[in-house]
Motif scaffolding. Structure first.
Motif, short mmCIF file in Angstrom:
data_model
loop_
_atom_site.label_atom_id
_atom_site.label_comp_id
_atom_site.label_asym_id
_atom_site.label_seq_id
_atom_site.Cartn_x
_atom_site.Cartn_y
_atom_site.Cartn_z
N LEU A 4 -82.42 24.35 -63.07
CA LEU A 4 -82.48 23.50 -64.35
C LEU A 4 -82.24 22.11 -63.60
O LEU A 4 -81.55 21.67 -62.78
CB LEU A 4 -81.08 23.62 -65.05
CG LEU A 4 -81.09 25.10 -65.62
CD1 LEU A 4 -79.61 25.07 -66.19
CD2 LEU A 4 -82.16 25.24 -66.78
N GLU A 5 -82.75 21.09 -64.21
CA GLU A 5 -82.94 19.73 -63.45
C GLU A 5 -82.88 18.52 -64.79
O GLU A 5 -83.51 18.80 -65.86
CB GLU A 5 -84.29 19.58 -62.65
CG GLU A 5 -85.56 19.43 -63.36
CD GLU A 5 -86.75 19.49 -62.45
OE1 GLU A 5 -87.40 18.52 -62.58
OE2 GLU A 5 -86.94 20.48 -62.03
N ALA A 6 -82.61 17.49 -64.44
CA ALA A 6 -82.49 16.07 -65.14
C ALA A 6 -82.70 15.18 -64.32
O ALA A 6 -82.32 15.05 -63.15
CB ALA A 6 -81.00 16.43 -65.78
N VAL A 29 -81.33 15.41 -60.60
CA VAL A 29 -80.31 16.27 -60.31
C VAL A 29 -80.43 17.72 -60.76
O VAL A 29 -80.89 17.86 -61.82
CB VAL A 29 -78.71 15.82 -60.95
CG1 VAL A 29 -77.74 16.65 -60.97
CG2 VAL A 29 -78.54 14.44 -60.52
N ALA A 30 -80.56 18.56 -59.61
CA ALA A 30 -81.16 20.05 -60.10
C ALA A 30 -79.69 21.06 -60.08
O ALA A 30 -79.16 20.82 -59.03
CB ALA A 30 -82.16 20.35 -59.20
N LEU A 31 -79.60 21.99 -60.82
CA LEU A 31 -78.80 22.93 -60.58
C LEU A 31 -79.40 24.62 -60.51
O LEU A 31 -80.39 24.74 -61.30
CB LEU A 31 -77.98 23.04 -61.88
CG LEU A 31 -76.91 24.13 -62.01
CD1 LEU A 31 -75.81 24.25 -60.80
CD2 LEU A 31 -76.26 24.39 -63.41
N HIS A 32 -79.06 25.03 -59.40
CA HIS A 32 -79.66 26.51 -58.94
C HIS A 32 -78.75 27.46 -59.69
O HIS A 32 -77.47 27.63 -59.11
CB HIS A 32 -79.91 26.83 -57.45
CG HIS A 32 -80.67 27.80 -57.41
ND1 HIS A 32 -80.18 29.35 -57.72
CD2 HIS A 32 -81.90 28.23 -56.96
CE1 HIS A 32 -81.03 30.03 -57.30
NE2 HIS A 32 -82.02 29.39 -56.70
N GLN A 50 -75.46 26.14 -57.23
CA GLN A 50 -75.62 25.14 -56.46
C GLN A 50 -76.13 23.99 -57.22
O GLN A 50 -77.18 24.54 -57.64
CB GLN A 50 -76.56 25.67 -55.06
CG GLN A 50 -76.58 24.70 -54.07
CD GLN A 50 -75.51 24.44 -53.27
OE1 GLN A 50 -74.57 25.31 -52.93
NE2 GLN A 50 -75.16 23.28 -52.75
N CYS A 51 -75.70 22.81 -56.78
CA CYS A 51 -76.17 21.40 -57.30
C CYS A 51 -77.00 20.69 -56.28
O CYS A 51 -76.39 20.67 -55.27
CB CYS A 51 -75.25 20.81 -58.12
SG CYS A 51 -75.54 19.48 -59.01
N GLY A 66 -84.33 27.70 -50.41
CA GLY A 66 -84.96 28.41 -51.40
C GLY A 66 -85.76 27.86 -52.78
O GLY A 66 -85.98 28.45 -53.74
N LEU A 67 -85.87 26.41 -52.56
CA LEU A 67 -86.40 25.80 -53.76
C LEU A 67 -88.01 25.61 -53.73
O LEU A 67 -88.40 25.17 -54.70
CB LEU A 67 -85.70 24.27 -53.40
CG LEU A 67 -84.14 24.32 -53.43
CD1 LEU A 67 -83.84 22.83 -53.33
CD2 LEU A 67 -83.55 24.84 -54.69
#
Length: 93
Positions: A16-18, A25-28, A33-34, A87-88
């Motif tokens: 998820l990203e913004a 700013v991305a959240l796995h 993990q941010c 792993g992105l």
């Protein structure tokens, strides 16, 4: 760069990203993990939305930022290695 580095890559879809003031700013969610990305890393992330190669990323960044080719290649390789270790990113199909 090795032949493997020349392969086309794409970002993984499970974040998820913004956009916050031009930076990602991305959240796995699975990992909890941010990730905070500066302006250049955010631009690389945007370029990874479509299959691309490190060379194509460097060509685009060189046209947008004041950076020489050698520095760009070194920095992009390091960033992509970080993205890969987290792993992105993955090989493009």
């Amino acid at each position: 760069m090795t032949d493997q580095d020349r392969a086309r890559i794409i970002r993984c879809d499970d974040l998820l990203e913004a956009d916050v003031n031009g930076e990602i700013v991305a959240l796995h969610v699975e990992k909890g993990q941010c990730y905070g990305m500066n302006a250049v890393a955010s631009r690389v992330w945007a370029l990874l939305a479509e299959p691309t190669s490190p060379e194509q990323i460097c060509a685009q960044l060189s046209s947008e930022f004041d950076v020489d080719a050698e520095t760009c290649q070194t920095d992009v390789a390091a960033l992509l290695a970080d993205f890969e270790s987290e792993g992105l990113i993955k090989p493009a199909a």
